[in-house]
Design an enzyme around this catalytic site. Structure first.
Site, PDB file in Angstrom:
ATOM      1  CG  ASP A  28      20.371 -25.841  54.418  1.00  0.00           C
ATOM      2  OD1 ASP A  28      20.183 -26.426  55.698  1.00  0.00           O
ATOM      3  OD2 ASP A  28      19.972 -25.776  53.410  1.00  0.00           O
ATOM      4  CG  ASP A  88      20.770 -29.806  52.974  1.00  0.00           C
ATOM      5  OD1 ASP A  88      20.752 -30.204  54.711  1.00  0.00           O
ATOM      6  OD2 ASP A  88      19.392 -28.919  52.444  1.00  0.00           O
ATOM      7  CD  GLU A  89      23.465 -26.980  57.347  1.00  0.00           C
ATOM      8  OE1 GLU A  89      23.283 -26.959  58.770  1.00  0.00           O
ATOM      9  OE2 GLU A  89      22.937 -28.126  57.943  1.00  0.00           O
TER      10      GLU A  89
HETATM   11  P1  TTP Z   1      17.025 -29.218  55.428  1.00  0.00           P
HETATM   12  O1  TTP Z   1      18.635 -28.423  54.813  1.00  0.00           O
HETATM   13  O2  TTP Z   1      16.776 -29.131  57.261  1.00  0.00           O
HETATM   14  O3  TTP Z   1      16.286 -29.152  54.217  1.00  0.00           O
HETATM   15  P2  TTP Z   1      15.508 -29.263  53.557  1.00  0.00           P
HETATM   16  O4  TTP Z   1      16.935 -28.569  52.605  1.00  0.00           O
HETATM   17  O5  TTP Z   1      14.529 -30.103  52.936  1.00  0.00           O
HETATM   18  O6  TTP Z   1      15.212 -28.238  52.706  1.00  0.00           O
HETATM   19  P3  TTP Z   1      14.999 -26.528  53.914  1.00  0.00           P
HETATM   20  O7  TTP Z   1      16.691 -26.303  53.478  1.00  0.00           O
HETATM   21  O8  TTP Z   1      15.286 -25.537  51.748  1.00  0.00           O
HETATM   22  O9  TTP Z   1      14.624 -25.706  54.015  1.00  0.00           O
HETATM   23  O10 TTP Z   1      17.151 -30.852  55.004  1.00  0.00           O
HETATM   24  C1  TTP Z   1      18.241 -31.933  54.431  1.00  0.00           C
HETATM   25  C2  TTP Z   1      17.650 -32.504  54.114  1.00  0.00           C
HETATM   26  O11 TTP Z   1      16.996 -34.028  55.131  1.00  0.00           O
HETATM   27  C3  TTP Z   1      16.226 -32.509  53.498  1.00  0.00           C
HETATM   28  O12 TTP Z   1      15.935 -32.633  51.829  1.00  0.00           O
HETATM   29  C4  TTP Z   1      15.452 -33.928  54.384  1.00  0.00           C
HETATM   30  C5  TTP Z   1      16.107 -34.490  55.607  1.00  0.00           C
HETATM   31  N1  TTP Z   1      15.821 -34.216  56.258  1.00  0.00           N
HETATM   32  C6  TTP Z   1      14.707 -35.503  57.008  1.00  0.00           C
HETATM   33  O13 TTP Z   1      15.132 -36.358  56.567  1.00  0.00           O
HETATM   34  N2  TTP Z   1      14.047 -35.188  58.214  1.00  0.00           N
HETATM   35  C7  TTP Z   1      14.147 -34.164  58.366  1.00  0.00           C
HETATM   36  O14 TTP Z   1      13.762 -33.926  60.257  1.00  0.00           O
HETATM   37  C8  TTP Z   1      15.039 -32.839  58.215  1.00  0.00           C
HETATM   38  C9  TTP Z   1      14.368 -31.897  58.807  1.00  0.00           C
HETATM   39  C10 TTP Z   1      15.689 -33.113  56.794  1.00  0.00           C
HETATM   40 MG    MG Z   2      18.113 -27.800  53.568  1.00  0.00          MG
END
Ligand code: TTP
Ligand code: MG
Length: 416
Positions: free
Chosen positions: A23, A132-133
């Protein structure tokens, strides 16, 4: 063979799986930092609807520096602005104490494509679950004793080649791998071998388990179950009494049991191959040769997967990180390696003498139908132009005849 006996080597196949979850850290923010390096280390909020006079809309993500001020995804932007209010700048003017950038999905998708291309090199199967996962089944690629190095290599390759940080968890199944990747974010790498699953999960608060939201967590807490270990050692029939069928699943998850295989998520929308140069190069032969190799590799992959494609495209990344994509649609689906080669080189012409960091070739508009592909010669030429796309037609011999070109600015002109 008597019941209960197994062939040698087939026992506990699922317990021996090595599943990796990746992730990316504060993904949208990391993407923005890629093209605006001055944002590194700064509180950064990505969201829609922010400007100096108005703040509506929600936070998509925030950099870890901004998260220290309790800024998080899905929060109203106005709340983020309250937490990180404007301040007097060095010149005496008022400026926000965090940087705000609007969401640019196209750019983030192109970065995600680069990351996923790396991941596909490292997994026997890859399940992409969000932008991103992804989960990778790496059972055949590494061993438990080498797993940490394997994970580190993937993190480094993503950092070096794409330029963004990520966190990785490695465990015997998807559920535990996901918890592990989240456990030491950002820039985390957590390996949980099979014999350490209980030790790893037991002390975690129950809402660390995937699928346990605040409501279930409260109910479990009010039943005296605060940690995963509490749930794992609870009598499963009590959990079923209280939570119905979900109780059994909760019990299994708390014990770190998850038999789901890592399967790809349906057919891909496109197939692509990309390759970076060590340094930006303007040497035409080098760039062209690389594109030819990639075109052959992509066409080969499509053939192997039984895919036909209607669109052939290239990507050319020029310094600093400008992603240029060009594509051309065909009147019907093909599986024609020569056409991928010809169209890719043709699209590349525009970038002659331009320094290039990275090139890619992609086929899209894929069909996986098992049906017979109609022979090329049955197609009639079409003038079906798509917005902002080049269009091509095939003559009756299957040769590409470039008819017209629609530029990104909408201008139409002949290309040959
Ligand atoms: P995540 O992987 O949940 O968040 P992140 O990568 O920003 O942070 P981390 O993994 O380090 O905790 O989500 C990936 C992307 O998806 C995030 O950069 C932005 C988008 N996103 C939204 O647009 N709305 C949301 O509510 C969430 C959770 C994520
Ligand atoms: Mg992330």
């Amino acid at each position: 063979m008597p019941a209960g006996e197994q062939l040698p080597g087939t026992e506990t196949a699922s317990a021996e799986r090595i599943v990796l979850h990746v992730d990316n850290d504060c993904f949208y923010a990391a993407c923005e930092r890629l093209r605006e390096p001055a944002l590194a280390g700064e509180p950064l909020v990505i969201g829609m609807g922010y400007d100096e006079t108005e703040s509506t809309g929600a936070v998509a993500t925030a950099s870890y520096e901004a998260r220290e001020y309790e800024i998080e995804s899905a929060q109203p932007i106005s709340e983020a602005v309250e937490r990180l209010p404007p301040r007097a700048g060095s010149e005496g003017d008022i400026e926000p104490s965090a940087h705000y950038r609007p969401v640019d999905m196209e750019f983030y998708k192109s970065v995600a494509t680069d990351v996923k291309a790396i991941l596909r090199e490292y997994g026997d199967t890859v399940r992409e679950v969000s932008i991103d996962e992804a989960y990778l089944d790496c059972t055949e690629r590494t061993t438990w004793s080498a797993a940490a190095d394997y994970g580190r290599r993937i993190k480094e390759e993503i950092q070096d080649d794409v330029g963004i940080p990520s966190s990785i968890g490695i465990a015997p199944n998807m559920a535990v791998a996901k918890i592990a990747s989240d456990h030491d974010k950002p820039d985390g790498l957590v390996v949980v071998p099979p014999d350490e699953v209980a030790e790893f999960l037991d002390p975690l608060p129950i809402d660390a388990l995937h699928g346990v939201g605040p409501v279930t967590a409260d109910k479990l807490k009010s039943a005296g179950l605060a940690t995963a270990g509490d749930v794992a050692s609870a009598d499963p029939s009590h959990l079923v009494d209280r939570f119905g069928k979900r109780g059994r699943e909760l019990h299994r998850r708390a014990q770190g049991i998850d038999e789901r295989p890592v399967t790809p998520r349906g057919d891909p929308k496109s197939l692509s191959r990309e390759s970076s140069f060590d340094e930006a190069t303007a040497t035409w032969d080098a760039v062209r040769d690389r594109v030819m190799e990639l075109a052959a590799a992509v066409a080969d992959r499509a053939t192997q997967r039984g895919a036909t494609y209607r669109t052939i495209g290239i990507k050319v990344v020029t310094p600093p990180y400008d992603v240029n994509t060009r594509e051309r649609s065909l009147p019907g689906p093909v599986d024609e390696p020569d056409l991928v080669h010809d169209v890719a080189l043709d699209l590349l012409e525009e970038f002659r003498e331009v320094p290039v960091r990275k090139v890619g070739v992609r086929v899209s508009n894929l069909s996986f139908a098992a049906g017979e592909q109609p022979p090329l010669s049955t197609w009639e030429p079409t003038d079906d132009l798509q917005d902002g796309r080049e269009s091509t037609v095939l003559d009756r011999t299957g040769q590409t005849t470039l008819r017209a070109f629609v530029g990104d600015d909408g201008s139409v002109g002949d290309v040959n």
